[in-house]
Design a protein around this motif. Structure first.
Motif, PDB file in Angstrom:
ATOM      1  N   PHE A 118      -6.374   1.578  -7.400  1.00  0.00           N
ATOM      2  CA  PHE A 118      -5.650   2.842  -7.432  1.00  0.00           C
ATOM      3  C   PHE A 118      -6.580   4.017  -7.715  1.00  0.00           C
ATOM      4  CE2 PHE A 118      -5.444   0.528 -11.397  1.00  0.00           C
ATOM      5  CZ  PHE A 118      -5.840   1.442 -12.366  1.00  0.00           C
ATOM      6  N   GLY A 119      -6.132   5.158  -7.282  1.00  0.00           N
ATOM      7  CA  GLY A 119      -6.882   6.387  -7.502  1.00  0.00           C
ATOM      8  C   GLY A 119      -5.973   7.595  -7.414  1.00  0.00           C
ATOM      9  N   GLU A 168       0.846  -1.192   0.000  1.00  0.00           N
ATOM     10  CA  GLU A 168       0.000   0.000   0.000  1.00  0.00           C
ATOM     11  C   GLU A 168       0.882   1.243   0.000  1.00  0.00           C
ATOM     12  OE1 GLU A 168      -3.583   0.042   2.511  1.00  0.00           O
ATOM     13  OE2 GLU A 168      -2.880  -1.894   3.288  1.00  0.00           O
ATOM     14  N   ARG A 169       0.471   2.237  -0.765  1.00  0.00           N
ATOM     15  CA  ARG A 169       1.270   3.452  -0.875  1.00  0.00           C
ATOM     16  C   ARG A 169       0.355   4.670  -1.025  1.00  0.00           C
ATOM     17  NH1 ARG A 169       4.096   3.281  -6.139  1.00  0.00           N
ATOM     18  NH2 ARG A 169       2.231   4.347  -6.915  1.00  0.00           N
ATOM     19  N   GLU A 170       0.729   5.730  -0.324  1.00  0.00           N
ATOM     20  CA  GLU A 170       0.101   7.033  -0.550  1.00  0.00           C
ATOM     21  C   GLU A 170       1.216   8.034  -0.821  1.00  0.00           C
ATOM     22  OE1 GLU A 170      -1.882  10.196   2.324  1.00  0.00           O
ATOM     23  OE2 GLU A 170      -3.317   8.594   1.798  1.00  0.00           O
ATOM     24  N   ALA A 171       1.200   8.607  -2.004  1.00  0.00           N
ATOM     25  CA  ALA A 171       2.252   9.537  -2.424  1.00  0.00           C
ATOM     26  C   ALA A 171       1.625  10.864  -2.817  1.00  0.00           C
ATOM     27  CB  ALA A 171       3.034   8.963  -3.605  1.00  0.00           C
ATOM     28  N   PRO A 183     -12.680   3.183  -7.208  1.00  0.00           N
ATOM     29  CA  PRO A 183     -11.254   3.249  -7.551  1.00  0.00           C
ATOM     30  C   PRO A 183     -10.936   2.357  -8.748  1.00  0.00           C
ATOM     31  CG  PRO A 183     -11.561   2.913  -5.194  1.00  0.00           C
ATOM     32  CD  PRO A 183     -12.897   2.741  -5.829  1.00  0.00           C
ATOM     33  N   GLY A 184      -9.872   2.692  -9.463  1.00  0.00           N
ATOM     34  CA  GLY A 184      -9.445   1.866 -10.573  1.00  0.00           C
ATOM     35  C   GLY A 184      -9.032   0.492 -10.107  1.00  0.00           C
ATOM     36  N   ASN A 205      -2.934   7.052  -4.701  1.00  0.00           N
ATOM     37  CA  ASN A 205      -3.099   5.938  -3.771  1.00  0.00           C
ATOM     38  C   ASN A 205      -3.054   4.630  -4.553  1.00  0.00           C
ATOM     39  OD1 ASN A 205      -3.885   7.196  -1.024  1.00  0.00           O
ATOM     40  ND2 ASN A 205      -5.169   8.278  -2.498  1.00  0.00           N
ATOM     41  N   LEU A 206      -2.307   3.682  -4.030  1.00  0.00           N
ATOM     42  CA  LEU A 206      -2.186   2.387  -4.695  1.00  0.00           C
ATOM     43  C   LEU A 206      -2.200   1.280  -3.647  1.00  0.00           C
ATOM     44  CD1 LEU A 206      -1.498   0.501  -7.135  1.00  0.00           C
ATOM     45  CD2 LEU A 206       0.916   0.966  -6.635  1.00  0.00           C
ATOM     46  N   ARG A 207      -2.970   0.257  -3.912  1.00  0.00           N
ATOM     47  CA  ARG A 207      -2.908  -0.962  -3.119  1.00  0.00           C
ATOM     48  C   ARG A 207      -2.775  -2.144  -4.073  1.00  0.00           C
ATOM     49  NH1 ARG A 207      -7.334  -4.076   0.777  1.00  0.00           N
ATOM     50  NH2 ARG A 207      -5.861  -5.668   1.501  1.00  0.00           N
TER      51      ARG A 207
END
Length: 515
Positions: A311-312, A245-248, A341-342, A271-273
């Motif tokens: 992701f979004g 998981e990442r929030e950039a 979300p995508g 945001n990506l998971r």
């Protein structure tokens, strides 16, 4: 470099519904796997030594040294510090976390009259840790993040298409006026400009903040057998479970206090998971040419993952005079998918690994309690550019996805290379008490397209106690990593890397019981 950017630019322009980058492939391959405190204290060198449940994940032939059995539990705690430099400015971020490392059991069958023995293991291992906290800032007069959106648009001249066909990038930037049409052009033949890139002469203040969580937890079943006193064979079936998981958030701000230059600030949050599972095989041989020597060879197959990304993206921008602060998210544009979300499913094959190793055991005899120590070393070859993305056969747009991922694989081939990793260590044994030390060096996986360089050095030491069927091992590993983070890449303008110097300390304990 130009060829890489040309391929990557094509990938980016086709990525309206995808979220992969070459760095994703490296993240899941350039890992330093966990192990028991004993293994970590000797630099992780377990390719020929054996006699530890960690052999399940390195060279399963080492399981054949078991005559009875073990159960082990390995908690550990990590202290992490990132020092990031971007345009000559340095920032620091710290975070700590607790995890459970190698845990499981081994059962040995005992020796026969002909020296044959077999052992079976079921174990869990933390083979990748993605917990990270990164921050860097700097004043940039070379390029703007928004220029990647202009490259994403390409030659598209229809503003209606631009406003909706890139829901994770250029459409959001256009709808918040971070990029806009050039005055005097007409619909169907519009030209586009970046509000922030127009201010490069006076500079832009840029900041990247990134937090990530998760890891790779591998469940494995291993088997080792001694064909004689000199030859051991082994194999492992591994099932890794991946969660990332990442929030950039990337922000750029007008470096001046001019309220009328049509740009104040813009910020993009991604945001990506990623989650999924995979399968791999490990096989190995250990040969004892002389009683005190052990030579090992092991092969790790690629891990074949089935992964799903969620992701979004959202963008906020204030371009002064365009109705103030504007914000839009990708979910708002995804009406076709219920404003969700995508989501994207795909396959990933990680690189194969080849390990050659040697150990010298002081006073090598069957009764391990009488051994006095050892020296051991592993040399590992990893071809990082062998990572490969593949389309999921159930994907509704299989041909489009396959074409996109083929372009991404070409970019991986140009960005990464093979590397050699070296691990070594030793132990001195004083009846029930042991002292250990080790080191490991992980080589540079980058081809240096834009000054990228990376390596990892681990220095370790530990102690152990064994008596009456109970053993406790304590280890400290000091890890130093040199890496880069690229906030964005551009084909038509220069861009810069952030240099990352990471140091972390790992305190590990393994508690074990003889079975």
């Amino acid at each position: 470099m130009n060829r890489f950017l040309l391929i990557l630019g094509g990938v980016v322009s086709a990525s309206g519904l995808f979220a992969q980058e070459p760095v994703d492939a490296l993240r899941y391959a350039w890992t330093v796997p966990g192990g028991t405190a004993r293994q970590q204290a000797i630099g992780g060198a377990m390719g020929s030594l054996g006699g530890d449940v960690s052999a399940t994940f390195v060279n399963p032939a080492g399981l054949a040294f078991y005559r009875t059995g073990d159960f082990v539990l390995s908690p550990h705690y990590r202290f992490n510090n990132n020092k990031s430099t971007y345009f000559d400015r340095t920032e620091n971020r710290k975070d700590n976390n607790f995890t459970v490392g190698t845990t499981g059991f081994v059962l040995g069958s005992g020796s026969t009259r002909k020296g044959r023995n077999a052992a079976f293991s079921i174990a869990f291992n933390r083979s990748g840790n993605f917990k990270n906290n990164l921050l860097y800032r700097g004043a940039n007069n070379q390029s703007s993040y928004s220029q990647r959106y202009l490259e994403e648009i390409g030659n598209e001249g229809d503003a209606n298409v631009v406003s909706s066909s890139h829901p994770y990038g250029a459409s959001l930037a256009f709808n918040t006026f971070w990029i806009d049409t050039v005055g005097g052009s007409t619909n169907g033949n519009f030209q586009f400009q970046s509000r922030s890139a127009n201010l490069l002469a006076t500079g832009l203040l840029q900041e990247q903040s990134l937090q990530s969580w998760g890891g790779i937890n591998e469940f494995a079943i291993g088997f080792g057998v001694s064909m004689s006193d000199k030859v051991m064979l082994g194999g492992t079936l591994g099932i890794p479970f991946l969660n990332y998981e990442r929030e950039a958030t990337f922000t750029e701000v007008d470096a001046t206090d001019n309220p009328n230059n049509k740009f104040d600030f813009a910020s993009v949050t991604e945001n990506l998971r990623t989650k999924g599972a995979g399968v791999n095989l490990k096989a190995g041989v250990i040969f004892k040419p002389m009683e005190q020597w052990r030579l090992g060879v092991a092969f790790h197959s690629p891990t074949l993952y089935s992964l799903t990304d969620y992701f979004g993206t959202s963008i906020s921008a204030d371009v002064e005079g365009q109705d103030g602060l504007q914000t839009q998210s990708s979910e708002f544009l995804n009406e076709e998918f219920g404003n969700a979300p995508g989501e994207f499913r795909y396959m990933l094959a990680t690189p194969y690994r080849f390990i050659a190793s040697a150990s010298y055991v002081i006073r090598e005899i069957a009764d391990v309690s009488q051994q006095r120590g050892f020296l051991t070393a592993d040399v590992e070859y990893v071809n990082y550019k062998a990572s490969s993305f593949m389309a999921d056969s159930e994907d509704y747009s299989y041909d489009e996805t396959k074409s996109y991922l083929n372009g991404l694989n070409q970019a991986i081939d140009l960005a990464y290379k093979s590397a050699v990793n070296v691990r070594l260590g030793g132990e001195l044994k004083f009846t029930t008490f042991m002292v250990r030390a080790g080191a490991a060096f992980y080589g540079n996986p980058y081809k240096d397209i834009n000054g990228e360089k990376g390596n990892r050095l681990n220095l370790s030491g530990g102690i152990g106690y064994r008596n009456k069927g109970v053993f406790v091992d304590l280890t400290y590993v000091h890890a130093m990593t040199r890496d880069v983070h690229v906030p964005y890449r551009l084909e038509s303008a220069p861009y810069s890397n952030a240099e990352i110097r990471n140091t972390n300390g790992n305190v590990l304990m393994t508690l074990g019981f003889k079975l």
